[in-house]
Design an enzyme around this catalytic site. Structure first.
Site, PDB file in Angstrom:
ATOM      1  N   SER A 109       0.857  -1.190   0.000  1.00 16.65           N
ATOM      2  CA  SER A 109       0.000   0.000   0.000  1.00 16.65           C
ATOM      3  C   SER A 109       0.893   1.239   0.000  1.00 16.65           C
ATOM      4  CB  SER A 109      -0.867  -0.040   1.256  1.00 16.65           C
ATOM      5  OG  SER A 109      -1.254   1.247   1.618  1.00 16.65           O
ATOM      6  N   SER A 110       0.320   2.366  -0.453  1.00 19.60           N
ATOM      7  CA  SER A 110       1.115   3.607  -0.539  1.00 19.60           C
ATOM      8  C   SER A 110       1.557   4.108   0.837  1.00 19.60           C
ATOM      9  CB  SER A 110       0.302   4.696  -1.243  1.00 19.60           C
ATOM     10  OG  SER A 110      -0.925   4.907  -0.580  1.00 19.60           O
ATOM     11  N   CYS A 111       0.975   3.555   1.922  1.00 19.27           N
ATOM     12  CA  CYS A 111       1.367   4.017   3.259  1.00 19.27           C
ATOM     13  C   CYS A 111       2.748   3.511   3.665  1.00 19.27           C
ATOM     14  CB  CYS A 111       0.332   3.628   4.301  1.00 19.27           C
ATOM     15  SG  CYS A 111       0.265   1.862   4.573  1.00 19.27           S
ATOM     16  N   TYR A 138       0.745  -1.293  10.194  1.00 17.99           N
ATOM     17  CA  TYR A 138       0.394  -1.930   8.914  1.00 17.99           C
ATOM     18  C   TYR A 138       1.523  -1.696   7.899  1.00 17.99           C
ATOM     19  CZ  TYR A 138      -2.670  -2.268   4.688  1.00 17.99           C
ATOM     20  OH  TYR A 138      -3.264  -2.560   3.484  1.00 17.99           O
ATOM     21  N   LYS A 142       3.832  -4.338   5.769  1.00 18.04           N
ATOM     22  CA  LYS A 142       3.900  -4.321   4.298  1.00 18.04           C
ATOM     23  C   LYS A 142       5.340  -4.119   3.806  1.00 18.04           C
ATOM     24  CE  LYS A 142      -0.462  -4.905   3.229  1.00 18.04           C
ATOM     25  NZ  LYS A 142      -0.892  -6.085   2.473  1.00 18.04           N
ATOM     26  N   HIS A 181     -12.607   2.333   4.574  1.00  9.22           N
ATOM     27  CA  HIS A 181     -11.858   3.493   4.069  1.00  9.22           C
ATOM     28  C   HIS A 181     -12.838   4.624   3.763  1.00  9.22           C
ATOM     29  CE1 HIS A 181      -8.955   0.214   3.241  1.00  9.22           C
ATOM     30  NE2 HIS A 181      -8.095   1.128   3.628  1.00  9.22           N
TER      31      HIS A 181
HETATM   32  N1  LIG Z   1      -8.580  -1.393   0.092  1.00  7.57           N
HETATM   33  C1  LIG Z   1      -7.617  -0.540  -0.169  1.00  7.57           C
HETATM   34  O1  LIG Z   1      -7.835   0.697  -0.252  1.00  7.57           O
HETATM   35  C2  LIG Z   1      -6.214  -1.013  -0.421  1.00  7.57           C
HETATM   36  C3  LIG Z   1      -5.870  -2.351  -0.338  1.00  7.57           C
HETATM   37  N2  LIG Z   1      -4.551  -2.730  -0.578  1.00  7.57           N
HETATM   38  C4  LIG Z   1      -4.124  -4.120  -0.435  1.00  7.57           C
HETATM   39  O2  LIG Z   1      -4.907  -5.001  -1.230  1.00  7.57           O
HETATM   40  C5  LIG Z   1      -5.016  -6.274  -0.573  1.00  7.57           C
HETATM   41  C6  LIG Z   1      -6.489  -6.671  -0.477  1.00  7.57           C
HETATM   42  O3  LIG Z   1      -7.248  -5.670   0.162  1.00  7.57           O
HETATM   43  P1  LIG Z   1      -8.840  -5.613   0.083  1.00  7.57           P
HETATM   44  O4  LIG Z   1      -9.317  -6.503  -0.989  1.00  7.57           O
HETATM   45  O5  LIG Z   1      -9.218  -4.180   0.096  1.00  7.57           O
HETATM   46  O6  LIG Z   1      -9.253  -6.226   1.499  1.00  7.57           O
HETATM   47  P2  LIG Z   1     -10.548  -7.091   1.890  1.00  7.57           P
HETATM   48  O7  LIG Z   1     -10.700  -6.902   3.366  1.00  7.57           O
HETATM   49  O8  LIG Z   1     -11.681  -6.781   1.008  1.00  7.57           O
HETATM   50  O9  LIG Z   1     -10.074  -8.586   1.605  1.00  7.57           O
HETATM   51  C7  LIG Z   1      -9.066  -9.191   2.356  1.00  7.57           C
HETATM   52  C8  LIG Z   1      -9.106 -10.684   2.118  1.00  7.57           C
HETATM   53  O10 LIG Z   1      -8.099 -11.267   2.950  1.00  7.57           O
HETATM   54  C9  LIG Z   1      -8.588 -12.473   3.467  1.00  7.57           C
HETATM   55  N3  LIG Z   1      -8.001 -12.719   4.770  1.00  7.57           N
HETATM   56  C10 LIG Z   1      -7.833 -11.855   5.801  1.00  7.57           C
HETATM   57  N4  LIG Z   1      -7.316 -12.489   6.865  1.00  7.57           N
HETATM   58  C11 LIG Z   1      -7.151 -13.797   6.502  1.00  7.57           C
HETATM   59  C12 LIG Z   1      -6.678 -14.949   7.155  1.00  7.57           C
HETATM   60  N5  LIG Z   1      -6.242 -14.917   8.432  1.00  7.57           N
HETATM   61  N6  LIG Z   1      -6.682 -16.120   6.487  1.00  7.57           N
HETATM   62  C13 LIG Z   1      -7.127 -16.189   5.215  1.00  7.57           C
HETATM   63  N7  LIG Z   1      -7.569 -15.131   4.523  1.00  7.57           N
HETATM   64  C14 LIG Z   1      -7.592 -13.950   5.172  1.00  7.57           C
HETATM   65  C15 LIG Z   1     -10.106 -12.319   3.604  1.00  7.57           C
HETATM   66  O11 LIG Z   1     -10.677 -13.595   3.406  1.00  7.57           O
HETATM   67  P3  LIG Z   1     -12.229 -13.996   3.769  1.00  7.57           P
HETATM   68  O12 LIG Z   1     -13.082 -13.063   2.962  1.00  7.57           O
HETATM   69  O13 LIG Z   1     -12.361 -15.399   3.330  1.00  7.57           O
HETATM   70  O14 LIG Z   1     -12.371 -13.788   5.246  1.00  7.57           O
HETATM   71  C16 LIG Z   1     -10.431 -11.341   2.480  1.00  7.57           C
HETATM   72  O15 LIG Z   1     -10.914 -12.019   1.342  1.00  7.57           O
HETATM   73  C17 LIG Z   1      -4.341  -6.124   0.776  1.00  7.57           C
HETATM   74  O16 LIG Z   1      -3.027  -6.617   0.698  1.00  7.57           O
HETATM   75  C18 LIG Z   1      -4.289  -4.635   0.989  1.00  7.57           C
HETATM   76  O17 LIG Z   1      -3.206  -4.268   1.772  1.00  7.57           O
HETATM   77  C19 LIG Z   1      -3.604  -1.797  -0.911  1.00  7.57           C
HETATM   78  C20 LIG Z   1      -3.908  -0.477  -1.014  1.00  7.57           C
HETATM   79  C21 LIG Z   1      -5.234   0.033  -0.767  1.00  7.57           C
HETATM   80  C1  LIG Z   2      -5.386   2.687   1.903  1.00  8.35           C
HETATM   81  C2  LIG Z   2      -4.880   3.343   3.142  1.00  8.35           C
HETATM   82  O1  LIG Z   2      -5.972   3.582   4.023  1.00  8.35           O
HETATM   83  C3  LIG Z   2      -5.669   4.098   5.315  1.00  8.35           C
HETATM   84  O2  LIG Z   2      -5.128   5.363   5.250  1.00  8.35           O
HETATM   85  P1  LIG Z   2      -5.989   6.644   4.908  1.00  8.35           P
HETATM   86  O3  LIG Z   2      -5.856   6.969   3.479  1.00  8.35           O
HETATM   87  O4  LIG Z   2      -5.621   7.730   5.859  1.00  8.35           O
HETATM   88  O5  LIG Z   2      -7.453   6.084   5.245  1.00  8.35           O
HETATM   89  P2  LIG Z   2      -8.960   6.416   5.076  1.00  8.35           P
HETATM   90  O6  LIG Z   2      -9.438   6.105   3.731  1.00  8.35           O
HETATM   91  O7  LIG Z   2      -9.655   5.722   6.199  1.00  8.35           O
HETATM   92  O8  LIG Z   2      -9.082   8.009   5.349  1.00  8.35           O
HETATM   93  C4  LIG Z   2      -8.658   8.978   4.424  1.00  8.35           C
HETATM   94  C5  LIG Z   2      -8.992  10.362   4.899  1.00  8.35           C
HETATM   95  O9  LIG Z   2     -10.424  10.528   4.889  1.00  8.35           O
HETATM   96  C6  LIG Z   2     -10.865  11.091   6.128  1.00  8.35           C
HETATM   97  N1  LIG Z   2     -12.270  10.726   6.369  1.00  8.35           N
HETATM   98  C7  LIG Z   2     -13.309  11.615   6.422  1.00  8.35           C
HETATM   99  N2  LIG Z   2     -14.444  11.001   6.722  1.00  8.35           N
HETATM  100  C8  LIG Z   2     -14.135   9.671   6.843  1.00  8.35           C
HETATM  101  C9  LIG Z   2     -14.954   8.549   7.155  1.00  8.35           C
HETATM  102  O10 LIG Z   2     -16.164   8.631   7.367  1.00  8.35           O
HETATM  103  N3  LIG Z   2     -14.300   7.348   7.203  1.00  8.35           N
HETATM  104  C10 LIG Z   2     -12.953   7.219   6.946  1.00  8.35           C
HETATM  105  N4  LIG Z   2     -12.393   5.980   6.987  1.00  8.35           N
HETATM  106  N5  LIG Z   2     -12.173   8.297   6.683  1.00  8.35           N
HETATM  107  C11 LIG Z   2     -12.767   9.509   6.630  1.00  8.35           C
HETATM  108  C12 LIG Z   2      -9.862  10.551   7.133  1.00  8.35           C
HETATM  109  O11 LIG Z   2      -9.869  11.299   8.328  1.00  8.35           O
HETATM  110  C13 LIG Z   2      -8.555  10.693   6.345  1.00  8.35           C
HETATM  111  O12 LIG Z   2      -8.095  12.015   6.386  1.00  8.35           O
HETATM  112  C14 LIG Z   2      -4.750   3.199   6.029  1.00  8.35           C
HETATM  113  O13 LIG Z   2      -5.411   2.026   6.309  1.00  8.35           O
HETATM  114  C15 LIG Z   2      -3.512   2.925   5.233  1.00  8.35           C
HETATM  115  O14 LIG Z   2      -2.788   1.925   5.831  1.00  8.35           O
HETATM  116  C16 LIG Z   2      -3.778   2.613   3.798  1.00  8.35           C
HETATM  117  O15 LIG Z   2      -3.063   1.888   3.164  1.00  8.35           O
END
Ligand SMILES: NC(=O)C1=CN([C@@H]2O[C@H](COP(=O)(O)OP(=O)(O)OC[C@H]3O[C@@H](n4cnc5c(N)ncnc54)[C@H](OP(=O)(O)O)[C@@H]3O)[C@@H](O)[C@H]2O)C=CC1
Ligand SMILES: C[C@H]1O[C@H](OP(=O)(O)OP(=O)(O)OC[C@H]2O[C@@H](n3cnc4c(=O)[nH]c(N)nc43)[C@H](O)[C@@H]2O)[C@@H](O)[C@@H](O)C1=O
Length: 317
Positions: A109-111, A138, A142, A181
């Site tokens: 992730s970009s973090c 996190y 990563k 998010h």
């Molecule tokens: N969402 C975002 O904004 C971003 C996501 N990413 C990365 O993309 C990837 C996927 O994220 P995303 O699809 O959003 O997340 P989701 O929460 O939608 O999906 C995560 C998946 O991981 C599986 N999982 C979690 N814990 C376990 C475990 N202990 N054993 C087996 N499976 C597990 C879950 O399986 P099950 O459903 O079967 O429980 C689920 O299908 C991650 O690596 C994340 O860091 C990167 C940048 C941004």
């Molecule tokens: C993908 C990325 O996601 C996370 O980082 P983040 O970008 O800071 O996350 P976010 O999407 O939750 O928030 C973005 C911004 O939005 C604002 N904000 C306003 N109102 C709401 C609100 O209602 N909910 C949430 N969640 N945020 C809110 C919030 O305060 C912040 O300023 C990490 O998991 C990180 O590890 C990672 O990888």
């Protein structure tokens, strides 16, 4: 080019990212995809993961399984975000090396980049300064994943590569307000407020941070691109190259959902990093580019939310 019959294991295939990768691979003619839910195989268990990999012997693994959440979840559960992610990725990466998996794609992730790194964020900025405190746990997990894959490339010459997506959104997103998010949280908040006589919507922080958003199907295409091509380097950013303030995002989602009330900002909630725009020139130079623009992606996600509205009562964390 990978054989379309190659056995590909997508870890996390039911998540937002894993399910998009599965759909994209199927569309492109890949026929031998395997996946396990967390109930069927808990990836935190080293022995179970190794036995699964020894039995299945996948040729390729795409790791989209992780403990994932928004800013508040990351801030409130530092141990789980650090430990579970390290366990999941270590078991998958070390198991892959042991059973001789040919190609491994790790998603970060970009973090992972420093909080105050110059913008846009180049891959070279990794480990040049301190991280953003709300998600450093996190991020450390990563970064460990990126470095583990890089070590395998260096020592064993294997095609293990890491892709760092910017903030993602799309169908199958998490709309639980405690763990989601910002983008799915806003879709749900504005929709529910509209249904509730256009009540005011409370959002977190100041609204001034900048974020970049990529539609999940575009990320899936980038991952399949990385699968089809042997990429020369160990780490690639994936994004759109454009960001906007959280306040501008709120106004856009307010327009798409048709909400007509006021927005309030809850300053007791964290802002997180001020900006994290990705430099995506490496992926562009190789030939990948995003296709879905933000407003269009938000409309698709909102439609999906409306079609699946009955499922959002479940709390993920
Ligand atoms: N969402 C975002 O904004 C971003 C996501 N990413 C990365 O993309 C990837 C996927 O994220 P995303 O699809 O959003 O997340 P989701 O929460 O939608 O999906 C995560 C998946 O991981 C599986 N999982 C979690 N814990 C376990 C475990 N202990 N054993 C087996 N499976 C597990 C879950 O399986 P099950 O459903 O079967 O429980 C689920 O299908 C991650 O690596 C994340 O860091 C990167 C940048 C941004
Ligand atoms: C993908 C990325 O996601 C996370 O980082 P983040 O970008 O800071 O996350 P976010 O999407 O939750 O928030 C973005 C911004 O939005 C604002 N904000 C306003 N109102 C709401 C609100 O209602 N909910 C949430 N969640 N945020 C809110 C919030 O305060 C912040 O300023 C990490 O998991 C990180 O590890 C990672 O990888």
């Amino acid at each position: 080019m990978i054989n379309k019959n190659a056995k590909i294991y997508i870890a996390g295939h039911r998540g937002m990212v894993g399910s998009a990768i599965w759909r994209t691979l199927e569309k492109q003619g890949y026929t031998n995809l395997i996946g396990k839910t967390s109930k069927e195989l808990d990836l935190r268990n080293q022995q179970d993961v190794l036995e699964f990999l020894e039995a299945e012997k996948p040729e390729i693994i795409i790791d989209a399984a992780a403990k994932v959440g928004g800013i508040l979840a990351n801030n409130d559960f530092p141990y789980q975000f650090l430990m579970e992610n390290i366990q999941i990725q270590n078991n998958l990466i070390d198991g892959s090396l042991k059973v001789d998996v040919k190609k491994f794609i790790f998603l970060g992730s970009s973090c992972i980049y420093p909080k105050f790194a110059p913008q846009p964020l180049k891959e070279d900025y990794l480990l040049t300064d301190s991280l953003e405190p709300t998600n450093e746990w996190y991020a450390i997990a990563k970064i460990t994943g990126v470095k583990t894959c890089q070590a395998i490339r260096k020592q064993f010459g294997k095609d293990y590569v890491s892709m760092m997506p910017t903030n993602l959104y799309g169908t199958h997103d998490n709309f639980d307000l405690k763990s989601s998010h910002v983008l799915p949280a806003m879709i749900r908040k504005f929709h529910e407020a509209k249904e509730n006589n256009n009540a005011n919507v409370v959002l977190w922080g100041s609204g001034t941070p900048l974020r970049e958003f990529l539609f999940v199907d575009d990320l899936a295409e980038a991952v399949v691109f990385a699968l089809d091509n042997e990429l020369p380097e160990y780490l690639y950013n994936v994004g759109t190259g454009t960001d906007l303030t959280i306040k501008d995002l709120a106004e856009l989602i307010q327009k798409v959902t048709g909400h007509q009330g006021e927005i309030e900002w809850d300053s007791s909630k964290p802002d997180g990093t001020p900006r994290k725009l990705m430099d995506i020139s490496k992926m562009h130079d190789l030939g990948w580019k995003h296709r879905v623009e933000l407003e269009d992606g938000i409309r698709k996600t909102y439609n999906w939310f409306l079609e699946n509205i009955e499922n959002y009562k479940e709390v993920k964390l």
